[in-house]
Each structure stands twice: as structure tokens, then as C-alpha cells.
Design a protein around this motif. Structure first.
Motif, PDB file in Angstrom:
ATOM      1  N   PRO A  22      -3.887  -4.206  -7.848  1.00  0.00           N
ATOM      2  CA  PRO A  22      -3.546  -3.026  -8.653  1.00  0.00           C
ATOM      3  C   PRO A  22      -4.667  -2.515  -9.566  1.00  0.00           C
ATOM      4  O   PRO A  22      -4.684  -1.330  -9.906  1.00  0.00           O
ATOM      5  CB  PRO A  22      -2.348  -3.499  -9.484  1.00  0.00           C
ATOM      6  N   THR A  49      -7.890  -2.504  -8.785  1.00  0.00           N
ATOM      7  CA  THR A  49      -9.045  -2.171  -7.924  1.00  0.00           C
ATOM      8  C   THR A  49     -10.259  -3.022  -8.281  1.00  0.00           C
ATOM      9  O   THR A  49     -11.380  -2.524  -8.381  1.00  0.00           O
ATOM     10  CB  THR A  49      -9.367  -0.650  -7.987  1.00  0.00           C
ATOM     11  N   PRO A 103      -2.509   7.355  -3.845  1.00  0.00           N
ATOM     12  CA  PRO A 103      -1.626   6.952  -4.954  1.00  0.00           C
ATOM     13  C   PRO A 103      -0.742   8.072  -5.499  1.00  0.00           C
ATOM     14  O   PRO A 103       0.357   7.809  -5.993  1.00  0.00           O
ATOM     15  CB  PRO A 103      -2.605   6.471  -6.041  1.00  0.00           C
ATOM     16  N   SER A 105      -7.219   2.442  -2.425  1.00  0.00           N
ATOM     17  CA  SER A 105      -7.094   1.730  -3.703  1.00  0.00           C
ATOM     18  C   SER A 105      -6.160   2.476  -4.655  1.00  0.00           C
ATOM     19  O   SER A 105      -6.006   3.703  -4.565  1.00  0.00           O
ATOM     20  CB  SER A 105      -8.458   1.540  -4.346  1.00  0.00           C
ATOM     21  N   LYS A 106      -5.573   1.725  -5.591  1.00  0.00           N
ATOM     22  CA  LYS A 106      -4.564   2.294  -6.503  1.00  0.00           C
ATOM     23  C   LYS A 106      -5.147   3.351  -7.445  1.00  0.00           C
ATOM     24  O   LYS A 106      -4.424   4.173  -7.988  1.00  0.00           O
ATOM     25  CB  LYS A 106      -3.916   1.178  -7.350  1.00  0.00           C
ATOM     26  N   PRO A 118       4.011   6.188  -2.579  1.00  0.00           N
ATOM     27  CA  PRO A 118       4.068   5.610  -3.930  1.00  0.00           C
ATOM     28  C   PRO A 118       5.010   6.328  -4.896  1.00  0.00           C
ATOM     29  O   PRO A 118       5.480   5.722  -5.862  1.00  0.00           O
ATOM     30  CB  PRO A 118       2.621   5.710  -4.421  1.00  0.00           C
TER      31      PRO A 118
END
Length: 444
Positions: A371, A373, A280, A322-323, A239
Motif C-alpha cells: 500500500p 509503494t 487507483p 501501484s496504489k 478500487p
């Protein structure tokens, strides 16, 4: 005093209106409704309600009664919510103050209706748009669909050796450009984090291509020194845009510099690695093995920080983080997607999932978080229409997706959400990138 008079007169008008509403008389009576109107029962939608050939025509009242009878037969009687007497009784037993308050609420308008900040569970408000690649469907399987990180653009890539870019407007989705990689059926394609490059690996090649969108040049990376692999297929981009992780054979993972495409270091899992995901902040990598184990690596030192067993997994297939770094989703060959919180993954050898999602009946081959979650998309490429959207944090599936009345998804190969969740796209084996507008989110 004037104001007081005005207020009192306003309240009188309001009370009068309230009285009218509470009496609940019909606003008007349509004489046509009372007229006996005949209905043609031979129509294909109404044929089943005929009891004999003599009933080719029925009055509306008789048809209504017939429909009520059929409904009651199916329900085993009149359900409580449809019994007016029961509803009146329950209203009487409820405190008068409450019912007045309810009626009052229903008779007034105001700013009661506002968009909830959080995504509600149950039904996902969405609209089906024209496919994202409407102007150029892929010839054969579409392996990748991905939204551009900053522009309102979507990229598709497929076995027909092409990478295409489209402007996403939800109406016509005009094509921007397509590139063709000769004798190179694409296995996976991915944007760089800055959105200036597309990296594409092939189905049976040890080389890969970098398409520089700024200069328009296609750069072949013939060989990465230190990487001895027969094929290079699956990969991930970190990322923060610094790294590219190549999944090799025999459990090897090769960490490359995104800038130079040179090898930084190699890691190895026990058995065979099937999928990986960066956290992330790009500091860790979660690698899922064919044997159902998840290895957590430190990117800087390339050391294994922890290892845990995915509960009940016989064969690992796909993984996503998850982001907001709160959840890890592991999809296995049995179709079960286990959802864990990251804190237990880092501590326990056999963590308990917060939810085992069992809605897929064939291998879970793709998992991705939106984005914010609030949605986890899970899919299987082994059967048609096998895509489910799971609401977080209730861990319930949205009941209105996919629409079962008509087939449109077919075999889902890849999924992605736009940067602010306004759109969701599914690439299928028919060469289409299906596009859905998620109405809860106002931005692209």
C-alpha cells in the motif's frame, strides 16, 4: 552559580568517562577463558576440520586457529576489514577530530536510534508467523489469499471448493467461518471494496458466486446477460467499488456494475487478454495481452486511450498498478518483470522501464505492490521458493527473503499485503497461506 557548578562537575565526570572509554580496557577478565578447554572434534559440525584421526580432541585455541586458516583459504588471504594493522593505520590517517567524534558517538546514548520514516533497502525486518489459515489448511492448491479492506481479517480460497475467513493476530489466527461451494473448485476469490461480499469464480464454470457476509447468504449469478463466455475465471474489482471487470476469451473484457452485476460495456484487445488492473482512481484499466502489449482504457467511455509494447515481452502474464499511481509492473513468461512509471506508459509506444527485474527464472505469474509503494512482490508459480520482494525506489531485492535454509513457500499462487503493510501473505500449492510480519510497519 549553582547551575554552573553543576554543569562543570557534570562535564568533568563526562570527560573522565570518555577517557575510560577511549582507553578501551576490558571491563573484566574471566579466568575460565584462559583455561585450556578441549573440544570434541568428532561432532558432525566439526568433523570437516580434522586433519587426521589423531585429532579427535583439540584445544579451543587450536580450533580457533584452524577456523581462521579455513576462512583465509576461502577468502584468498586476510580481508582488509579483518586486518587490525590496516584498520589502525587508516584510523591514524583519518583526521583525529573525526575519530574522536566517532568514539564520542559510540560512547553516548541518546535519541540517535529512531525508526526511519522510509523503508530502508537491503534487509527487510520481518518475522515468520504461523500460517494465516493454520486452523483450516486447504485440501490442495490455495488459489487466493486476501486481506480484508478494513477489518483485521484474511480470506483464503482454494481448489477444495471452500472460502475461509480468519482473524489475523499473528499468533493463532483463529478461524471465523468457512463456506463450501459444492462441485465448484475456485479459480479466484476477491473481497468487495466495502468488505461485505466475497466474489468467487470457478475453474470450469460460466456462473460465479457472491457470498454476502452480512446476511450469510450465498448468491449464485447464473448468467450475465450479454456476456457469451464458456468460462468466467479471471476478474478484477475497481478500487472505488463501482465495477467488476471480467476477462473473457479472444481478447474480450466485460465491464459489470458491482452493485447489480449487470453488463455495462465490452472492450476488446488485439489477441488474448491475460491480465488487467484498474488505476487507483478507477478511471482507467491497464490490460496486458498474451502478445506482450498493454492497452490503456478509459472506464467511462470504454475507449482505448493508448497502447504500448512491454519491452522484450514474448508473452504477457500479470500486471499491477501501484496504489499511488506512480508505477506499472508487467510480468512476462520469460520471468522478467518490467517496472514503468505511469507517465511514460501514457505517452510512449515503446517506453523504457525504470527497472527490469530479472530475479525470476520461470514465468512471472503474480505481481503486487504494497500500500505504501515501497515494496513490489514478484512471484512465479512454476518453481519452489520463487518469490522476491523488491525495494522501491532503489529497485533492489531484499536479500533475506525468502529464507533458503528451509523450504516453506513452495509454489506461490497468490500474494497480498495487509491494508497498512504490517503483514504479507503468500498462498501456496500445499493449501497454506504463509504469514509474515513486516516490522517496519507498526499498523495492520
Amino acid at each position: 552559580r549553582k547551575n554552573l557548578q553543576k554543569d562543570s562537575s557534570d562535564s568533568e565526570v563526562e570527560n573522565e568517562a570518555k577517557g575510560k572509554f577511549l582507553s578501551k580496557k576490558p571491563a573484566w577478565v574471566d579466568e575460565d577463558d584462559e583455561a585450556e578447554e578441549n573440544v570434541d572434534m568428532t561432532h558432525r559440525y566439526r568433523k570437516d576440520f580434522m586433519k587426521s584421526d589423531a585429532e579427535k580432541v583439540l584445544t579451543k585455541k587450536k580450533l580457533k586457529r584452524r577456523l581462521e586458516e579455513q576462512f583465509q583459504r576461502a577468502m584468498g588471504g586476510v580481508p582488509a576489514w579483518a586486518n587490525l594493522e590496516n584498520r589502525k593505520k587508516s584510523k591514524r590517517t583519518a583526521s583525529d577530530g573525526d575519530s574522536d567524534e566517532d568514539d564520542d558517538l559510540l560512547c553516548r546514548t541518546g535519541n540517535f536510534i529512531s525508526n526511519s520514516e522510509f523503508l530502508p533497502r537491503g534487509i527487510l525486518k520481518m518475522r515468520t508467523c504461523l500460517p494465516a489459515n493454520q486452523e483450516r489448511f486447504a485440501n490442495g492448491k490455495l488459489v487466493t489469499v486476501q486481506f480484508h479492506p478494513s477489518a483485521q481479517v484474511v480470506m483464503t480460497a482454494g481448489h477444495d471448493r471452500s472460502v475461509s475467513l480468519f482473524q489475523v493476530d499473528g499468533i493463532t489466527n483463529p478461524r471465523i467461518q468457512s463456506i463450501y461451494l459444492e462441485s465448484f473448485p475456485i479459480y479466484k476469490a476477491c473481497f468487495s471494496v466495502d468488505g461485505e461480499q466475497v466474489i468467487a469464480t470457478g475453474t470450469h464454470h460460466k456462473m460465479f458466486f457472491v457470498y454476502d457476509m452480512m446476511s450469510g447468504s450465498i448468491i449464485p449469478i447464473q448468467k450475465v446477460r450479454g456476456v457469451e463466455e464458456r468460462f468466467l475465471r479471471n476478474f478484477e474489482v475497481s478500487p472505488d467499488g463501482s465495477f467488476m471487470l471480467l476477462t473473457g476469451t479472444s481478447g474480450y473484457l466485460h465491464l459489470l456494475s458491482m452493485k447489480t452485476k449487470e453488463l455495462i460495456g465490452t472492450m476488446k484487445v488485439n489477441g488474448r487478454c491475460t491480465a488487467s488492473a484498474f488505476t487507483p482512481d478507477s478511471s482507467k484499466i491497464y490490460s496486458y495481452s498474451k502478445e506482450g502489449e498493454v492497452f490503456i482504457w478509459d472506464v467511462r467511455s470504454r475507449k482505448c486511450l493508448h497502447k504500448f509494447e512491454d519491452e522484450g515481452s514474448l508473452e504477457g502474464k500479470c500486471i499491477a498498478v501501484s496504489k499511488n499511481n506512480q508505477y506499472v509492473a508487467c510480468g512476462s513468461a520469460s520471468g522478467v518483470v518490467n517496472l514503468y512509471t505511469t507517465d511514460v506508459c501514457l505517452k510512449e509506444n515503446r517506453p523504457k522501464p525504470v527497472k527490469a527485474i530479472m530475479n525470476l527464472v520461470t514465468s512471472a505469474t503474480c505481481v503486487t505492490f504494497n500500500p505504501t509503494t515501497e515494496i513490489l512482490a514478484v512471484a512465479s508459480c512454476e518453481t519452489d521458493e520463487a518469490v522476491k520482494l523488491v525495494h522501491i525506489p532503489s529497485y533492489t531485492v531484499f536479500s533475506n527473503f525468502p529464507v533458503f535454509r528451509r523450504k516453506q513457500i513452495y509454489l506461490a499462487q497468490s500474494m497480498d499485503f495487509s491494508p497498512r503493510s504490517g503483514f504479507f501473505s503468500v498462498a501456496n500449492n500445499k493449501g497454506k497461506a504463509l504469514l509474515f510480519r513486516l516490522k517496519h510497519y507498526s499498523d495492520f
